[in-house]
Design a protein around this motif. Sequence first.
Motif, PDB file in Angstrom:
ATOM      1  N   GLU A 207      43.041  45.218  43.403  1.00  0.00           N
ATOM      2  CA  GLU A 207      42.422  44.261  42.525  1.00  0.00           C
ATOM      3  C   GLU A 207      43.515  43.407  41.912  1.00  0.00           C
ATOM      4  O   GLU A 207      44.627  43.951  41.742  1.00  0.00           O
ATOM      5  N   ARG A 284      39.915  49.816  30.569  1.00  0.00           N
ATOM      6  CA  ARG A 284      38.742  49.757  31.586  1.00  0.00           C
ATOM      7  C   ARG A 284      37.690  50.633  31.739  1.00  0.00           C
ATOM      8  O   ARG A 284      36.477  50.336  31.861  1.00  0.00           O
ATOM      9  N   VAL A 287      36.027  54.270  36.244  1.00  0.00           N
ATOM     10  CA  VAL A 287      35.802  53.356  37.615  1.00  0.00           C
ATOM     11  C   VAL A 287      35.146  54.180  38.594  1.00  0.00           C
ATOM     12  O   VAL A 287      35.781  55.508  38.958  1.00  0.00           O
ATOM     13  N   ARG A 289      34.465  56.267  41.902  1.00  0.00           N
ATOM     14  CA  ARG A 289      35.621  56.561  42.944  1.00  0.00           C
ATOM     15  C   ARG A 289      35.971  55.339  44.055  1.00  0.00           C
ATOM     16  O   ARG A 289      37.302  55.602  44.249  1.00  0.00           O
ATOM     17  N   GLU A 290      34.862  54.800  44.595  1.00  0.00           N
ATOM     18  CA  GLU A 290      35.259  53.899  45.696  1.00  0.00           C
ATOM     19  C   GLU A 290      36.064  52.603  45.315  1.00  0.00           C
ATOM     20  O   GLU A 290      36.875  52.154  46.276  1.00  0.00           O
ATOM     21  N   GLN A 291      36.010  52.616  44.042  1.00  0.00           N
ATOM     22  CA  GLN A 291      36.885  51.276  43.691  1.00  0.00           C
ATOM     23  C   GLN A 291      38.177  51.804  43.244  1.00  0.00           C
ATOM     24  O   GLN A 291      39.249  50.974  42.973  1.00  0.00           O
ATOM     25  N   ALA A 294      41.782  50.442  45.264  1.00  0.00           N
ATOM     26  CA  ALA A 294      41.901  49.219  44.822  1.00  0.00           C
ATOM     27  C   ALA A 294      42.631  49.077  43.588  1.00  0.00           C
ATOM     28  O   ALA A 294      43.286  48.318  43.517  1.00  0.00           O
ATOM     29  N   VAL A 295      42.368  49.915  42.708  1.00  0.00           N
ATOM     30  CA  VAL A 295      42.824  50.009  41.293  1.00  0.00           C
ATOM     31  C   VAL A 295      44.366  50.503  41.503  1.00  0.00           C
ATOM     32  O   VAL A 295      45.296  49.999  40.668  1.00  0.00           O
ATOM     33  N   SER A 298      46.728  48.315  42.984  1.00  0.00           N
ATOM     34  CA  SER A 298      47.030  47.103  42.257  1.00  0.00           C
ATOM     35  C   SER A 298      48.483  47.393  41.247  1.00  0.00           C
ATOM     36  O   SER A 298      49.124  46.419  40.607  1.00  0.00           O
TER      37      SER A 298
END
Length: 417
Positions: A207, A284, A287, A289-291, A294-295, A298
């Motif tokens: 991300e 944040r 979040v 799990r699937e995201q 990407a976190v 980053s």
Amino acid sequence: MKISMVSEHASPLAALGGVDAGGQNVHVAALSVALAARGHTVQVYTRRDDPGLPDRVQVQDGLEVVHVTAGPALPLPKDDLLPYMGQLAGGVLADWGTEPPDVVHSHFWMSGLAALEAAGKAPEGVPVVHTFHALGTVKKRHQGCDDTSPPERAWLEPSVGRRADRVLATCSDEVFELKAIGVPGNRISIAPCGVDVSLFAPGGPAEPRGRRYRIAAVGRLVPRKGVDLAIRALALLRDEGLADVELLIVGGSSDSAGLESDPEARRLLALARSLGVADRVLLRGQVPREQMPAVLRSADAVVCAPWYEPFGIVPLEAMACAVPVVAAAVGGLIDTVVHGKTGLHVPPRDPAALAAALSELLQNPRYARRLGAAGRQRASARYSWDRVALDTEKAYQLALGATARPARLQPLGGKAL
Ligand code: UDP
């Protein structure tokens, strides 16, 4: 094998990041999936915390989650669940009926009580394998009177360790702690937590970030995770001239209203304001799990600065994404993070050491990349859930051997274990 998992508060189906939903949920879910994929039949028994939950949820072939009514069908803090363990045991035993499992694997001390009770009442007895995930003695040592565990934990938890046929420690540090509470060494095996190395992988989207450098801290928003130390380190980095750095904090409530009223989130924001770094701290919230990959991807580095940590899956997830980890040298992080190879160890509760380690990584991107790549290798080689499932199966076999009951089913492929 027919395997029963008992996980009183940590449902494999729960959203992660809340006060009582983290590594244990991931562990129970992923281990069960890996065991089912190896041909075992797995039932996970967990407490019903919502009246609308179905009695049974088929997750995949060979794996179902069974919701047992034990206490009010509401979310309750885990420290309030002890009075309902008898009911949980009764529900598990009733569900076994005339077909008890080959082994019951309980998670967290209270599930151990329920599992031992159910196993003891089953006609031929069932071997109990237990994973503590966290120990009351360690918690008390670090949290003192802030520890909200029921007082009975002080004697019931060691009794679970002594009565279980086998105890699984998730790291070498825990072995010492287990022996200290009276668990015989010859009944302890090590089976660490694992990481989903296909979900958490270096390739894939990251991300966008808001500043030149990003560090990330991920986990339940509870003081012992030491996120305040990361904020202090951020201020020290700024003082040292590394000002274009943001700290992404992930975890806590899933909605902004919940986050605003969360006492730990408020404490962290107040600290960031008082240190003049509020403009570079991003809170944040939870979040999915699937995201998470990407976190993690980053970030230039992931900070794990707990006071203590029974295992700590987040550093493994970061390593699996090839992101270097700066970790307090405590508990499971002593095993997973190899200093100077896959990340950097710092003493616990030391923001200056944290800042120095972060500065080293941010200013040496090649070194950081090398640590990240080695982290990926270590995570894949040693901490895949398949490997953890294998270690766990071995412990089940030892427990079965100790109680001399033959397993009814071997895993697919017919290989004796
Ligand atoms: N996690 C998540 N979303 C969040 C916060 C945490 O999916 O918003 C996950 C995280 O990726 C990890 C687990 O929750 O898989 C936390 O496990 P860990 O062992 O690090 O900490 P614990 O919660 O067991 O203390």
